[in-house]
Motif scaffolding. Structure first.
Motif, PDB file in Angstrom:
ATOM      1  N   GLY A 187      42.477  40.243  39.531  1.00  0.00           N
ATOM      2  CA  GLY A 187      42.709  41.687  39.410  1.00  0.00           C
ATOM      3  C   GLY A 187      42.739  42.096  37.940  1.00  0.00           C
ATOM      4  N   ILE A 229      36.575  46.990  38.709  1.00  0.00           N
ATOM      5  CA  ILE A 229      35.150  47.312  38.837  1.00  0.00           C
ATOM      6  C   ILE A 229      34.656  47.254  40.269  1.00  0.00           C
ATOM      7  CG2 ILE A 229      34.554  46.576  36.488  1.00  0.00           C
ATOM      8  CD1 ILE A 229      33.589  43.920  37.833  1.00  0.00           C
ATOM      9  N   GLY A 230      35.415  46.562  41.150  1.00  0.00           N
ATOM     10  CA  GLY A 230      35.029  46.451  42.563  1.00  0.00           C
ATOM     11  C   GLY A 230      33.921  45.442  42.787  1.00  0.00           C
ATOM     12  N   ILE A 269      31.928  36.025  48.367  1.00  0.00           N
ATOM     13  CA  ILE A 269      32.780  35.758  47.198  1.00  0.00           C
ATOM     14  C   ILE A 269      33.736  34.586  47.379  1.00  0.00           C
ATOM     15  CG2 ILE A 269      32.689  38.071  46.146  1.00  0.00           C
ATOM     16  CD1 ILE A 269      35.472  38.501  47.450  1.00  0.00           C
ATOM     17  N   ARG A 279      29.577  33.960  42.056  1.00  0.00           N
ATOM     18  CA  ARG A 279      30.055  35.004  41.156  1.00  0.00           C
ATOM     19  C   ARG A 279      29.134  36.194  41.264  1.00  0.00           C
ATOM     20  NH1 ARG A 279      31.098  30.698  36.508  1.00  0.00           N
ATOM     21  NH2 ARG A 279      29.579  29.686  37.810  1.00  0.00           N
ATOM     22  N   VAL A 280      29.734  37.395  41.283  1.00  0.00           N
ATOM     23  CA  VAL A 280      28.907  38.601  41.390  1.00  0.00           C
ATOM     24  C   VAL A 280      28.087  38.767  40.111  1.00  0.00           C
ATOM     25  CG1 VAL A 280      28.937  41.112  41.665  1.00  0.00           C
ATOM     26  CG2 VAL A 280      30.572  39.683  42.935  1.00  0.00           C
ATOM     27  N   GLY A 295      36.071  32.680  33.942  1.00  0.00           N
ATOM     28  CA  GLY A 295      36.162  32.291  35.351  1.00  0.00           C
ATOM     29  C   GLY A 295      35.297  31.089  35.674  1.00  0.00           C
ATOM     30  N   THR A 296      35.675  30.373  36.703  1.00  0.00           N
ATOM     31  CA  THR A 296      34.907  29.194  37.112  1.00  0.00           C
ATOM     32  C   THR A 296      34.134  29.434  38.390  1.00  0.00           C
ATOM     33  OG1 THR A 296      36.766  28.362  38.392  1.00  0.00           O
ATOM     34  CG2 THR A 296      36.605  27.622  36.116  1.00  0.00           C
ATOM     35  N   LEU A 346      35.527  29.285  41.233  1.00  0.00           N
ATOM     36  CA  LEU A 346      36.156  28.458  42.265  1.00  0.00           C
ATOM     37  C   LEU A 346      37.471  29.043  42.763  1.00  0.00           C
ATOM     38  CD1 LEU A 346      35.554  24.904  40.762  1.00  0.00           C
ATOM     39  CD2 LEU A 346      34.429  25.905  42.757  1.00  0.00           C
ATOM     40  N   GLY A 347      38.005  30.018  42.021  1.00  0.00           N
ATOM     41  CA  GLY A 347      39.340  30.565  42.324  1.00  0.00           C
ATOM     42  C   GLY A 347      39.491  31.021  43.758  1.00  0.00           C
ATOM     43  N   SER A 381      39.446  46.814  44.142  1.00  0.00           N
ATOM     44  CA  SER A 381      39.388  45.853  45.246  1.00  0.00           C
ATOM     45  C   SER A 381      40.781  45.631  45.796  1.00  0.00           C
ATOM     46  CB  SER A 381      38.849  44.512  44.767  1.00  0.00           C
ATOM     47  OG  SER A 381      37.697  44.706  43.978  1.00  0.00           O
ATOM     48  N   PHE A 401      42.788  42.741  48.239  1.00  0.00           N
ATOM     49  CA  PHE A 401      42.817  41.496  49.018  1.00  0.00           C
ATOM     50  C   PHE A 401      44.058  41.519  49.906  1.00  0.00           C
ATOM     51  CE2 PHE A 401      39.985  40.557  45.602  1.00  0.00           C
ATOM     52  CZ  PHE A 401      39.065  39.631  46.106  1.00  0.00           C
TER      53      PHE A 401
HETATM   54  P1  ADP Z   1      35.968  33.581  39.048  1.00  0.00           P
HETATM   55  O1  ADP Z   1      36.569  32.368  38.475  1.00  0.00           O
HETATM   56  O2  ADP Z   1      34.576  33.825  38.616  1.00  0.00           O
HETATM   57  O3  ADP Z   1      36.853  34.737  39.025  1.00  0.00           O
HETATM   58  P2  ADP Z   1      36.565  33.655  41.791  1.00  0.00           P
HETATM   59  O4  ADP Z   1      36.258  32.667  42.905  1.00  0.00           O
HETATM   60  O5  ADP Z   1      37.955  33.897  41.576  1.00  0.00           O
HETATM   61  O6  ADP Z   1      35.763  33.162  40.547  1.00  0.00           O
HETATM   62  O7  ADP Z   1      35.844  34.951  42.218  1.00  0.00           O
HETATM   63  C1  ADP Z   1      34.520  34.941  42.595  1.00  0.00           C
HETATM   64  C2  ADP Z   1      33.823  36.230  42.183  1.00  0.00           C
HETATM   65  O8  ADP Z   1      34.324  37.322  42.938  1.00  0.00           O
HETATM   66  C3  ADP Z   1      34.050  36.599  40.819  1.00  0.00           C
HETATM   67  O9  ADP Z   1      33.099  35.988  39.987  1.00  0.00           O
HETATM   68  C4  ADP Z   1      33.887  38.093  40.836  1.00  0.00           C
HETATM   69  O10 ADP Z   1      32.547  38.428  40.719  1.00  0.00           O
HETATM   70  C5  ADP Z   1      34.382  38.491  42.174  1.00  0.00           C
HETATM   71  N1  ADP Z   1      35.777  38.979  42.166  1.00  0.00           N
HETATM   72  C6  ADP Z   1      36.871  38.294  42.481  1.00  0.00           C
HETATM   73  N2  ADP Z   1      37.974  39.063  42.393  1.00  0.00           N
HETATM   74  C7  ADP Z   1      37.571  40.297  42.002  1.00  0.00           C
HETATM   75  C8  ADP Z   1      38.235  41.544  41.756  1.00  0.00           C
HETATM   76  N3  ADP Z   1      39.540  41.665  41.849  1.00  0.00           N
HETATM   77  N4  ADP Z   1      37.472  42.587  41.381  1.00  0.00           N
HETATM   78  C9  ADP Z   1      36.157  42.455  41.252  1.00  0.00           C
HETATM   79  N5  ADP Z   1      35.449  41.304  41.484  1.00  0.00           N
HETATM   80  C10 ADP Z   1      36.168  40.240  41.859  1.00  0.00           C
END
Ligand code: ADP
Length: 597
Positions: free
Chosen positions: A493, A531-532, A541, A547-548, A558-559, A561-562, A587, A589
């Motif tokens: 976030g 940014i959504g 995702i 990754r977007v 970021g990796t 993998l989160g 966004s 969750f």
């Molecule tokens: P990263 O380590 O790249 O954050 P995540 O697995 O946590 O990897 O998330 C995967 C992808 O989902 C991110 O690369 C991002 O593009 C998108 N994403 C995750 N959380 C958000 C959020 N809160 N707002 C916008 N995009 C998100």
């Protein structure tokens, strides 16, 4: 069976009838004979008396007629019989009933002939004049004299005949009654003989019609009883065997139906003999429709028909992997094994279908993962290597540039470290090597503490952190893992929200029921004004390394993998995770965790 009973009855009735009739005839004859004999004896006695007292004058017939006729008439009064006197030559001298002059010669009369030979003669003759049977008894007056005259008494047999008639009537009625009784008794007897046989036949027929519960009711220990017992024993053993067969059949059926492989048995003529449930599912046709028909009627893919045909022709083990598109897309591993019967004769083929789609998908995922990991690792390593080489090459003299290069090397190795850490973490969670330590977590203080850990990072980005948690909510969870989940989502976030934005966490009960507001789940809602995520990316995702926007994610460290880790951890808590997002708006969750594990 009924005709046998009828025959038996008729035979018994006939036997009884014949014996009774024979006995009756014999009795009647004896009675008649005795009666006539007694009459004859009586007549002889009377004649003897007459012979003693009478004069026997001789002479010309004309002179004798009157005398003998008078005598005869007189004697008739006494004896109540017709009296006739006959001369030695057969001429009638006197008769109580007729005029001797009109009567013909009696020498040839049977009784006279007999008397001339033996002294006494007897005959029974029907008299037309009287219309009844008469008993004639003749005696020689002087047995020593061959020319002796004869005396003849004739007695009506009317009484004998009428009593015989009476006897016959009684005998007839008796015979009829006896017949009826004999018929009834014979019928019953025949029935008692044939009934058990009928019953046994009935039972045998029912057994033939697959009713193995039926039994013969054995009443007597005779031969028929033994037959009944033998039939019962046969039914017992049949029943036991049928039950055993049924049991085996059921076992086999349940094994076949619960197998995760499809089994199809095809005989040498190409007819489908057996099709288990999984095969039905895979081929999209029911056993009911296919069993007993030619395999080609399944209207399956050409390759399948081809391999079956090959198997039937070559009679050897064949193996092939085929992609099926109907009723759903699957990758099937086909094993075709020839079946040989006891006498080594080819019996057909057994087709074993194994759905390898999941295995292949997993294999593909694994190799993709390895490729991804290598790729992800290669980028920072290449950077580290490149910058280090440049530095070592001595090309960079300027201290500031050197410093910035070293900073890049440091950042990249940090990234590498994080990446490796996340990969290890994910593989640990996926392989479930670390069991969760469940304990009640007070959601209010937990959320508060977690937010504090992120407050420094948030304030650096000028992002407001907001908390909206109901106090007193508890959930059974592994606190460290739960923190990992929440930190990850809050971190994302903060990461994906521009400066001045807001990240909030809301904790509340879900699935409430009852009057005191009991709840089954705790709902955590983590929202941002970032940014959504575009709609098309939403379903992906949670995938590893997805990754977007690669550059942006990398920029923020970021990796990829989160979210994978988050999803796995939520699932280990038996919870669910969902995401809603709108590009440019933010966004959200939503996690729901069961209160009790
Ligand atoms: P990263 O380590 O790249 O954050 P995540 O697995 O946590 O990897 O998330 C995967 C992808 O989902 C991110 O690369 C991002 O593009 C998108 N994403 C995750 N959380 C958000 C959020 N809160 N707002 C916008 N995009 C998100």
């Amino acid at each position: 069976m009924n005709s046998f009973r009828t025959r038996l009855t008729v035979i018994m009735v006939a036997m009884v009838g014949i014996s009774v009739l024979a006995a009756g005839l014999f009795m009647a004859k004896t009675y008649k004979d005795n009666h006539i004999d007694a009459l004859q004896d009586n007549m002889i006695r009377e004649m003897n008396i007459i012979l003693r007292q009478m004069e026997w004058p001789q002479g010309e017939p004309e002179q004798l007629y009157d005398y003998y006729t008078a005598q005869a008439k007189e004697l008739k009064q006494v004896t109540d019989a017709r009296v006739t006197f006959v001369s030695g030559s057969g001429m009638v001298l006197g008769d109580s009933d007729h005029d001797p002059r009109t009567m013909d010669n009696h020498a040839s009369r049977k009784e006279v002939e007999e008397a001339s030979r033996e002294g006494i003669g007897r005959t029974i003759r029907y008299s037309d004049t009287l219309g009844e049977n008469l008993l004639y008894v003749t005696k020689k007056v002087n047995p020593a004299d061959p020319q002796s005259a004869y005396i003849r008494l004739a007695l009506s047999l009317k009484t004998v005949d009428s009593s015989m008639w009476h006897i016959w009537t009684v005998l007839g009625i008796g015979l009829l009654l006896l017949f009826a009784a004999a018929a009834a008794v014979s019928y019953r007897l025949a029935r008692s003989l044939t009934r058990p046989l009928e019953q046994i036949t009935g039972v045998a027929k029912r057994i033939q019609n697959l009713d193995y519960h039926t039994r013969v009711e054995v009443r007597k220990q005779d031969e028929i009883g033994e037959l009944g017992q033998a039939i019962n024993a046969m039914a017992d053993s049949l029943q036991v065997q049928m039950e055993r067969i049924h049991q085996n059949e059921n076992q086999l059926e349940s094994v076949l139906d619960n197998m995760i492989n499809g089994i199809v048995m095809i005989d040498r003529s190409g007819q489908v003999v057996l099709l288990n449930r999984f095969a039905e599912e895979v081929l999209g046709i029911t056993a009911q429709k296919l069993v007993g028909r030619h395999y080609s009627e399944a209207k399956q893919q050409y390759e399948l028909s081809q391999i079956i045909q090959d198997g039937l022709e070559r009679k050897e083990h064949l193996r092939e992997e085929i992609t099926f598109y109907f009723p759903e897309e699957r990758l099937l591993d086909l094993n075709l094994v020839p079946i040989f019967e006891d006498d080594q004769q080819f019996g057909g083929v057994l087709l074993v279908l194994q759905d390898v789609s999941a295995i292949r998908r997993l294999e593909r995922m694994r190799s993709e993962f390895v490729a991804n990991v290598s790729h992800e690792l290669k980028t920072p390593i290449a950077a580290v290597k490149g910058f280090a080489e440049t530095l070592l090459g001595g090309a960079v003299k300027d201290e500031e540039t050197t410093r910035s290069f070293l900073q890049i090397i440091f950042d990249e190795s940090e990234r590498l470290n994080r990446l490796i850490g996340d990969i290890l973490e994910l593989s640990k969670i996926e392989s479930r090597r670390v069991p969760l330590q469940f304990s009640p977590v007070d959601m209010y203080s937990f959320t508060k503490k977690t937010l504090e850990l992120l407050s420094a990072e948030a304030s650096r980005k000028h992002i407001t952190l907001e908390m909206n948690a109901e106090p007193g909510l508890y959930v059974e969870a592994d606190e460290d893992r739960l923190r990992q989940i929440v930190m990850n989502l809050l971190g994302n976030g903060i990461n994906y929200t521009p400066e001045g934005g807001k990240v909030s966490i809301k904790v509340g009960p879900a699935g409430t029921h009852g009057s005191d507001g009991d709840y089954d789940f705790v709902r955590l809602t983590i929202s941002d004004t970032g940014i959504g995520i575009p709609k098309k990316d939403l379903p992906r995702i949670f995938e590893r390394f997805y990754r977007v926007d690669k550059a942006r994610s990398r920029g923020s460290g970021g990796t990829g993998l989160g979210l994978s880790i988050v999803k796995h951890l939520v699932e280990l808590h038996n919870g669910t995770i969902a995401v809603e997002s709108e590009v440019g708006v933010g966004s959200t969750f939503i996690i729901e965790l069961p209160v009790l594990q």
